[in-house]
Design an enzyme around this catalytic site. Structure first.
Site, PDB file in Angstrom:
ATOM      1  N   GLY A   1      20.325 -28.195  -6.057  1.00  0.00           N
ATOM      2  CA  GLY A   1      20.418 -28.335  -7.494  1.00  0.00           C
ATOM      3  C   GLY A   1      21.344 -29.471  -7.878  1.00  0.00           C
ATOM      4  O   GLY A   1      21.637 -30.355  -7.077  1.00  0.00           O
ATOM      5  N   HIS A   2      21.814 -29.410  -9.120  1.00  0.00           N
ATOM      6  CA  HIS A   2      22.689 -30.458  -9.650  1.00  0.00           C
ATOM      7  C   HIS A   2      24.108 -29.946  -9.883  1.00  0.00           C
ATOM      8  O   HIS A   2      24.865 -30.563 -10.622  1.00  0.00           O
ATOM      9  CB  HIS A   2      22.113 -31.017 -10.952  1.00  0.00           C
ATOM     10  CG  HIS A   2      20.830 -31.767 -10.768  1.00  0.00           C
ATOM     11  ND1 HIS A   2      20.148 -32.345 -11.819  1.00  0.00           N
ATOM     12  CD2 HIS A   2      20.094 -32.027  -9.655  1.00  0.00           C
ATOM     13  CE1 HIS A   2      19.047 -32.927 -11.361  1.00  0.00           C
ATOM     14  NE2 HIS A   2      18.996 -32.745 -10.051  1.00  0.00           N
ATOM     15  N   GLY A   3      24.447 -28.798  -9.307  1.00  0.00           N
ATOM     16  CA  GLY A   3      25.804 -28.296  -9.420  1.00  0.00           C
ATOM     17  C   GLY A   3      26.028 -27.451 -10.652  1.00  0.00           C
ATOM     18  O   GLY A   3      25.094 -26.947 -11.281  1.00  0.00           O
TER      19      GLY A   3
ATOM     20  N   ASP B   1      17.704 -28.332 -10.933  1.00  0.00           N
ATOM     21  CA  ASP B   1      18.604 -28.922 -11.927  1.00  0.00           C
ATOM     22  C   ASP B   1      19.943 -28.198 -11.816  1.00  0.00           C
ATOM     23  O   ASP B   1      20.294 -27.700 -10.757  1.00  0.00           O
ATOM     24  CB  ASP B   1      17.990 -28.820 -13.321  1.00  0.00           C
ATOM     25  CG  ASP B   1      18.430 -29.967 -14.231  1.00  0.00           C
ATOM     26  OD1 ASP B   1      19.646 -30.074 -14.493  1.00  0.00           O
ATOM     27  OD2 ASP B   1      17.579 -30.763 -14.682  1.00  0.00           O
TER      28      ASP B   1
END
Length: 319
Positions: A164-166, A142
């Site tokens: 991940g999602h940054g 995430d």
């Protein structure tokens, strides 16, 4: 949980969490520090959450009232905290969470979980001030770092993020009486192979009004990132959402400076703001984002935003 003042903890070795979810309450920390003045946590030890056995029970993408799994290491109402050199591995939920903390300094932290591990944010910050996080390596399923509501004067620097999602601001606006976000600085970071690069996300149908303002994202390298720069004011993490009202979260005075690298999707810059409260004073200065494939040119997408452009702009600004 530990209470008191002036505690120095030299944590070495390898600590494993139990995989039995019945041993935890909803939203708790597996290891939790609370109401401490001047905690120093060092030593290079590893907190292993054994999350793989718990992730199948994470149903938060389908159930908005789901039971939250435990965070690996949680800091609550702390002041003058120093965390250096620890590792968080395979947390069941967030790896590290800061809630109502002041004067927190975290350096040389390593966080690791598979790219498909759900809700395993690396470091989550909420209702905290004077937070400094630097020189850390975060790869998870995430957000590498998520900045929630009620934060001020948070600095994030020299982070290597991916998978991940940054690095995200939000999600904001889900609940009433949320605090504002201000004074965020993210600089000198490398983001690689992630779903997002820099993301600001707010909910539609927000029950209250809040603001995120005076935020700077500077000198950030993107490598094969799906959404390098994205503002999403219709955020929905569930399988479906019915949006009847625009987001009431006000976004203003946001600076994207010296952002460069590659995008794995055609739209490298997406500024999708609320039609109820359009974004104001969004600045993009010297942005250079090419397509990872090397084909044609990346594009921009904009809605309900007053953006200002300085210097180089690849992709070209919205019409």
């Amino acid at each position: 949980m530990v209470d008191g003042s002036n505690l120095e903890m030299n944590f070495q070795g390898y600590l494993k969490a139990t995989a039995k979810l019945s041993r935890y309450g909803s939203g708790t920390g597996w290891v939790e520090f609370g109401w401490l003045e001047r905690l120093t946590l060092t030593g290079g030890g590893t907190f292993d959450g054994q999350g793989a056995k718990a992730w199948p029970y994470n149903n938060c993408t389908n159930d908005s009232k789901c039971k939250l799994l435990p965070t690996n290491v949680k800091f609550v109402a702390m002041n003058q905290t120093v965390v250096q050199g620890i590792t968080s591995l395979n947390s069941k939920f967030f790896h590290i969470a800061l809630v109502e903390c002041k004067n927190f300094k975290g350096t040389k932290i390593k966080i690791s979980a598979p790219a498909d591990s759900p809700n395993t944010d690396g470091i989550h910050v909420e209702r905290s001030s004077s937070v400094y996080i630097s020189q850390s390596l975060i790869g998870t399923g995430d957000d590498c770092i998520s900045i929630g509501q009620g934060n001020s004067q948070v600095t994030i620097t020299r982070i290597r993020c991916g998978p991940g999602h940054g690095i995200s601001v939000g999600s904001l606006g889900r609940y009433e009486d949320e605090g504002d976000v201000s004074g965020l600085v993210v600089r000198d970071c490398a983001i690689s192979g992630t779903m997002n690069g820099i993301r600001i996300k707010t909910w539609a149908n927000s029950p209250g009004s809040s603001a995120a303002t005076n935020m700077t994202f500077e000198n950030i390298v993107m490598n094969n990132v799906t959404n390098p720069i994205i503002i999403d004011q219709s955020y929905c993490p569930f399988s479906s959402c019915i949006s009847t009202e625009p987001s009431k979260v006000k976004l203003s005075d946001i600076y994207f400076k010296q952002i460069r690298g590659t995008s794995s999707s055609a739209v490298a810059v997406a500024l999708e703001c609320s039609k109820g409260i359009p974004c104001q004073n969004i600045y993009l200065e010297n942005v250079h984002l090419e397509l990872s494939s090397g084909e044609k040119q990346a594009t921009s997408s904009c809605k309900n935003v007053r953006a200002r452009y300085i210097g180089e702009q690849i992709p070209p600004p919205c019409a």
